[in-house]
Design a protein around this motif. Sequence first.
Motif, PDB file in Angstrom:
ATOM      1  N   PRO A 105       0.792  -1.268  -0.007  1.00 53.81           N
ATOM      2  CA  PRO A 105      -0.060   0.087  -0.100  1.00 53.81           C
ATOM      3  C   PRO A 105       0.912   1.176   0.007  1.00 53.81           C
ATOM      4  O   PRO A 105       0.442   2.184  -0.381  1.00 53.81           O
ATOM      5  CB  PRO A 105      -0.922  -0.183   1.229  1.00 53.81           C
ATOM      6  N   PRO A 137      -2.394  -2.537  -4.519  1.00 56.94           N
ATOM      7  CA  PRO A 137      -2.761  -1.021  -4.423  1.00 56.94           C
ATOM      8  C   PRO A 137      -3.338  -0.829  -5.853  1.00 56.94           C
ATOM      9  O   PRO A 137      -3.558   0.452  -5.874  1.00 56.94           O
ATOM     10  CB  PRO A 137      -1.121  -0.445  -4.257  1.00 56.94           C
ATOM     11  N   GLU A 140      -6.863   1.400  -5.924  1.00 55.59           N
ATOM     12  CA  GLU A 140      -6.772   2.808  -5.502  1.00 55.59           C
ATOM     13  C   GLU A 140      -5.906   3.608  -6.411  1.00 55.59           C
ATOM     14  O   GLU A 140      -6.334   4.958  -6.720  1.00 55.59           O
ATOM     15  CB  GLU A 140      -6.115   2.782  -4.137  1.00 55.59           C
TER      16      GLU A 140
END
Length: 201
Positions: A105, A137, A140
């Motif tokens: 992340p 990730p 996002e």
Amino acid sequence: LRSPYSGGHLEVIVGPMFSGKSEELIRRVTRALIARQRVAVFKPALDDRYHVTQVASHAGRTTEAVAVPSAASIRAHLSGQGELLSAQPEGVDVVGIDEAQFFGPDLVPLVLELADAGVRVILAGLDLDFRAEPFGPVPELLARAESVEKLTAICTVCGAPATRSQRLIGGQPARFGDPVLLVGAQESYEARCRVHHEVRR
Ligand code: ADP
């Protein structure tokens, strides 16, 4: 290089395996190099050591890259602490990252910081894992990108556009709960469409 964006920004290239993500990343990076821009390309290292390597497409095109163990080590390289990019002390214009799904992340704040600082960031990675679940990730990053390109491969069963990566273990579709890394297993991947993608429960 002409770009519709006046400053730094984030471009994301996604799709299943064999959809041409690495090819597209290499194409964009090659054009930036032709325009004499300063480019740094990264990909995840399988071990915890930095090394100079290449991003290679399945069709054989390559561009130079640095393999790094983490997003933090991308930051370290770009801020001049790493040895490999110290030839570019004034920074970079373009940062490319392949296999973005394998970074944790902390890739997200790093690339946002780079884009805010004026860097053109080009990411390539799998949007979905072998179970067709959103991968690391990448979801996002897709949401935060200025530009998104979703590529398809060709389904190995029917020839339709493939949006998913079929994982096979010993020739059989993998189970939902199978670990992502299997030591010593006979495993392979194929591009598949929604209809022909199979996950055993
Ligand atoms: P990715 O980075 O998305 O895995 P690559 O850029 O490495 O994709 O490779 C794309 C190339 O893979 C295609 O140009 C083609 O030559 C080859 N290829 C092999 N199998 C397939 C398939 N099932 N569908 C599309 N391309 C395939």
